[in-house]
Design an enzyme around this catalytic site. Structure first.
Site, mmCIF file in Angstrom:
data_model
loop_
_atom_site.group_PDB
_atom_site.id
_atom_site.type_symbol
_atom_site.label_atom_id
_atom_site.label_comp_id
_atom_site.label_asym_id
_atom_site.label_seq_id
_atom_site.Cartn_x
_atom_site.Cartn_y
_atom_site.Cartn_z
ATOM 1 N N GLU A 190 22.327 58.020 -26.683
ATOM 2 C CA GLU A 190 21.089 57.742 -27.434
ATOM 3 C C GLU A 190 21.423 56.590 -28.373
ATOM 4 O O GLU A 190 22.106 56.774 -29.380
ATOM 5 C CB GLU A 190 20.667 58.978 -28.236
ATOM 6 C CG GLU A 190 20.316 60.188 -27.396
ATOM 7 C CD GLU A 190 19.000 60.056 -26.660
ATOM 8 O OE1 GLU A 190 18.242 59.104 -26.927
ATOM 9 O OE2 GLU A 190 18.736 60.900 -25.790
ATOM 10 N N CYS B 13 16.176 55.317 -35.314
ATOM 11 C CA CYS B 13 16.246 54.524 -34.077
ATOM 12 C C CYS B 13 14.855 54.247 -33.510
ATOM 13 O O CYS B 13 14.654 53.250 -32.844
ATOM 14 C CB CYS B 13 17.092 55.252 -33.051
ATOM 15 S SG CYS B 13 16.571 56.958 -32.838
ATOM 16 N N GLU C 192 17.770 45.175 -34.827
ATOM 17 C CA GLU C 192 17.330 46.314 -35.639
ATOM 18 C C GLU C 192 17.523 45.980 -37.115
ATOM 19 O O GLU C 192 18.624 45.632 -37.526
ATOM 20 C CB GLU C 192 18.239 47.513 -35.345
ATOM 21 C CG GLU C 192 17.774 48.444 -34.271
ATOM 22 C CD GLU C 192 18.688 49.680 -34.167
ATOM 23 O OE1 GLU C 192 19.890 49.498 -33.942
ATOM 24 O OE2 GLU C 192 18.179 50.794 -34.291
HETATM 25 P P1 NAP Z 1 27.503 53.719 -35.166
HETATM 26 O O1 NAP Z 1 28.178 52.760 -36.051
HETATM 27 O O2 NAP Z 1 27.422 53.433 -33.732
HETATM 28 O O3 NAP Z 1 28.241 55.125 -35.426
HETATM 29 C C1 NAP Z 1 27.830 56.309 -34.799
HETATM 30 C C2 NAP Z 1 28.996 57.265 -34.707
HETATM 31 O O4 NAP Z 1 30.035 56.672 -33.929
HETATM 32 C C3 NAP Z 1 29.633 57.616 -36.041
HETATM 33 O O5 NAP Z 1 30.076 58.945 -35.987
HETATM 34 C C4 NAP Z 1 30.836 56.674 -36.096
HETATM 35 O O6 NAP Z 1 31.890 57.166 -36.896
HETATM 36 C C5 NAP Z 1 31.250 56.676 -34.651
HETATM 37 N N1 NAP Z 1 32.016 55.509 -34.223
HETATM 38 C C6 NAP Z 1 31.833 54.223 -34.576
HETATM 39 N N2 NAP Z 1 32.705 53.436 -33.909
HETATM 40 C C7 NAP Z 1 33.454 54.255 -33.120
HETATM 41 C C8 NAP Z 1 34.507 54.038 -32.185
HETATM 42 N N3 NAP Z 1 34.970 52.814 -31.899
HETATM 43 N N4 NAP Z 1 35.033 55.116 -31.568
HETATM 44 C C9 NAP Z 1 34.577 56.345 -31.833
HETATM 45 N N5 NAP Z 1 33.575 56.617 -32.696
HETATM 46 C C10 NAP Z 1 33.020 55.575 -33.334
HETATM 47 O O7 NAP Z 1 26.002 53.961 -35.598
HETATM 48 P P2 NAP Z 1 25.427 54.324 -37.043
HETATM 49 O O8 NAP Z 1 25.448 53.118 -37.874
HETATM 50 O O9 NAP Z 1 26.064 55.562 -37.565
HETATM 51 O O10 NAP Z 1 23.923 54.730 -36.652
HETATM 52 C C11 NAP Z 1 22.910 53.795 -36.515
HETATM 53 C C12 NAP Z 1 22.632 53.468 -35.066
HETATM 54 O O11 NAP Z 1 22.362 54.671 -34.349
HETATM 55 C C13 NAP Z 1 21.403 52.608 -34.898
HETATM 56 O O12 NAP Z 1 21.632 51.626 -33.916
HETATM 57 C C14 NAP Z 1 20.339 53.607 -34.405
HETATM 58 O O13 NAP Z 1 19.299 53.017 -33.689
HETATM 59 C C15 NAP Z 1 21.174 54.522 -33.582
HETATM 60 N N6 NAP Z 1 20.511 55.835 -33.422
HETATM 61 C C16 NAP Z 1 20.006 56.144 -32.197
HETATM 62 C C17 NAP Z 1 19.340 57.354 -32.021
HETATM 63 C C18 NAP Z 1 18.754 57.716 -30.684
HETATM 64 O O14 NAP Z 1 18.424 58.884 -30.491
HETATM 65 N N7 NAP Z 1 18.593 56.786 -29.747
HETATM 66 C C19 NAP Z 1 19.200 58.241 -33.091
HETATM 67 C C20 NAP Z 1 19.741 57.891 -34.328
HETATM 68 C C21 NAP Z 1 20.407 56.672 -34.477
HETATM 69 P P3 NAP Z 1 32.060 56.669 -38.422
HETATM 70 O O15 NAP Z 1 30.797 56.971 -39.100
HETATM 71 O O16 NAP Z 1 33.193 57.477 -38.928
HETATM 72 O O17 NAP Z 1 32.341 55.201 -38.347
#
Ligand code: NAP
Length: 488
Positions: A262, A296, A391
């Site tokens: 997602e 999102c 975004e």
């Molecule tokens: P993110 O930076 O991708 O992080 C999401 C999760 O992944 C966090 O737990 C993060 O851990 C972890 N993570 C990051 N880099 C990683 C890696 N290389 N290896 C393993 N884990 C890793 O996203 P975010 O900033 O938290 O959330 C915002 C994004 O999520 C937006 O793009 C939004 O659109 C999307 N989103 C999508 C949905 C959907 O249902 N489609 C719903 C909600 C949000 P840490 O926090 O410890 O870095």
């Protein structure tokens, strides 16, 4: 006020992670701080897991799998129902934890709890309906069956923006299917996740069935490598950015895991001349300013037809300017802080870029202290501006004017993203035409609150793979097995 004093039950504030049914420290003994984004003040500290902790958690999930999988769907459903009841009883405390670590206003946090726990109730019910098929055989001496069985040990990596719902949307179907799971919540929001785990233990979900590892951003990468590389893990469910989704999918390739993703979105919000203006305004306000625009499915591009454009801009600006920004615990606050300073910088860059390229700032446009950003309306947005492609993840409404349906359809789809889209019109034929032409996984037609446990949530293109919620969501956690029975 200290966070523990805000809670009715301080025992829900856990500062260890959950592994094998035990509250544990990291093997390294290190911890990291959790801060309230509205004040910057530290509210807790939790273990900082490393690669070795991830392996231990997978060991626990693997050990717990045979007995959890062997239960009947009805037995799993009963335990999950108890979990749901306990989540409901602790709803206010869960909302407080969400507001404290994520920043959203308390009322919004309450709505997230109600939304998030509905997936536990729904999938507890679905546990009893994991049926297979008897297929019509082309051979008179053979009988053919398709069974649906749990996929095995699963892992979930979740974002900070919906600290409860993004976890229950994954854990509930996994557990209902008979899988065990290791969850790694975002660095900023581990506390809600841990409270969910405590209530799962109290409900009688056996040790090792649900494990929750906390890690800071640097260690998340190491933990993620183990979770996605271990051959004992059969499935990854990830919610987060498209960029990280790509990395994790690549990491899963070496052991051919099933992946549910997602990812990011870039929703258009389309208003035709014949729309109910007040309905469209209400829809736009709630979809855009929910969680300060950090969702999102938050609209990122507003396309408004020429005949209604000026009235739309005037009205949405007036309503936006009246919203109160502040600490989510203060009564009457509509919009909380953004998650961190980096998020504020990104929003400011999108606003500045639009204005530099000729857009008009109608209201807002400035950050406040810490992570706060004023609700902002900008008119005259064009395709060349950054906010039309990336975004923004903040409280910014950028409006572009269009003349004809054909012109709109030429710009509404996005090259990369295809999560959600919204359209407002009273013309039924147009609603169908446009909805069918929009390349998104979810379309709101005269509606902006589109997500619930019954509906299939998910995107197309690089917004994701698979669906969460609904009668389809459990399929992500099931494998199909074919039996061919010879009648001898
Ligand atoms: P993110 O930076 O991708 O992080 C999401 C999760 O992944 C966090 O737990 C993060 O851990 C972890 N993570 C990051 N880099 C990683 C890696 N290389 N290896 C393993 N884990 C890793 O996203 P975010 O900033 O938290 O959330 C915002 C994004 O999520 C937006 O793009 C939004 O659109 C999307 N989103 C999508 C949905 C959907 O249902 N489609 C719903 C909600 C949000 P840490 O926090 O410890 O870095």
């Amino acid at each position: 006020m200290k966070l523990s004093e805000r809670l009715k039950e301080a025992g829900l504030l856990k500062q260890h992670f959950l592994c094998d049914g035990q509250w544990q420290a990291a093997l390294s003994g290190t911890q990291f701080a959790v801060a309230d984004p509205a004040t910057g003040v530290q509210i807790a500290s939790v273990p900082n897991a490393e690669a070795a902790d991830a392996t231990v958690a997978i060991d626990a999930a693997e050990r717990a799998l045979p007995s959890w999988r062997a239960l009947t769907g009805k037995q799993r459903a009963r335990t999950m129902r108890r979990w749901y009841d306990l989540l409901c009883e602790s709803a206010e405390d869960l909302a407080v934890l969400i507001s404290a670590e994520e920043g959203k206003p308390l009322n919004e946090a309450r709505a997230e709890v109600e939304y998030g726990v509905s997936f536990v109730e729904w999938f507890a019910e679905e546990a009893k309906r994991i049926d297979g098929d008897v297929l019509q055989s082309p051979h008179s001496d053979k009988r053919l069956l398709a069974l649906r069985q749990p996929i095995g040990v699963c892992v979930s990596i979740t974002p900070w923006n919906f600290p409860l719902a993004m976890i229950t949307r994954k854990v509930a179907p996994a557990l209902a299917a008979g899988c065990t799971i290791v969850v790694k919540p975002a660095e900023q929001t581990p506390l809600t996740a841990l409270a969910i785990g405590e209530l799962a233990l109290r409900a009688g979900i056996p040790g090792g069935v649900l494990n929750i590892l906390t890690a800071d951003s640097a260690n998340s990468v190491l933990v993620g490598e183990v979770l996605t590389g271990d051959p004992r893990v059969a499935h990854l469910s990830f919610t987060g950015s498209t960029e990280v989704g790509r990395i994790l999918m690549r990491q899963c390739a070496s052991t051919i895991k099933k992946v549910s993703l997602e990812l990011g979105g870039h929703a258009p919000f389309i208003v035709f001349d014949d729309a109910d203006l007040e309905g469209a305004i209400e829809g736009a306000l709630s979809a855009k300013y929910r969680n300060a625009g950090q969702a999102c499915i938050s609209p990122n591009r507003f396309y408004v037809q020429a005949g209604i454009h000026d009235r739309f801009v005037a009205r949405i600006s007036e309503r936006s300017a009246a919203l109160r920004v502040g600490n989510g615990f203060d009564p009457g606050v509509n919009i909380g802080p953004l998650i961190d300073a980096q998020a504020v910088t990104k929003v400011q860059q999108h606003v500045d870029d639009a204005i530099r390229q000729g857009a008009q700032l109608v209201t807002g446009g400035k950050p406040g202290e810490l992570g706060f950003f004023q609700p902002t309306v900008i008119a005259g947005v064009t395709h060349a501006m950054v906010m039309s492609r990336e975004e923004t993840f903040g409280p910014v409404i950028g409006v572009a004017r269009f003349e004809t349906e054909a012109e709109l359809l030429a710009i509404a789809n996005h090259k990369e993203y295809g999560l959600a889209a919204y359209l407002y019109t009273r013309d039924l034929a147009r609603a169908w035409r446009v909805a069918e032409a929009l390349e998104f996984g979810m379309i709101g037609i005269n509606a902006s609150a589109i997500s619930n446990e019954v509906a299939p949530f998910g995107g197309v293109k690089q917004s994701g793979l698979g669906r969460e919620g609904s009668k389809y969501g459990i399929d992500e956690y099931l494998e199909m097995k074919y039996l061919c029975v010879g009648l001898q």
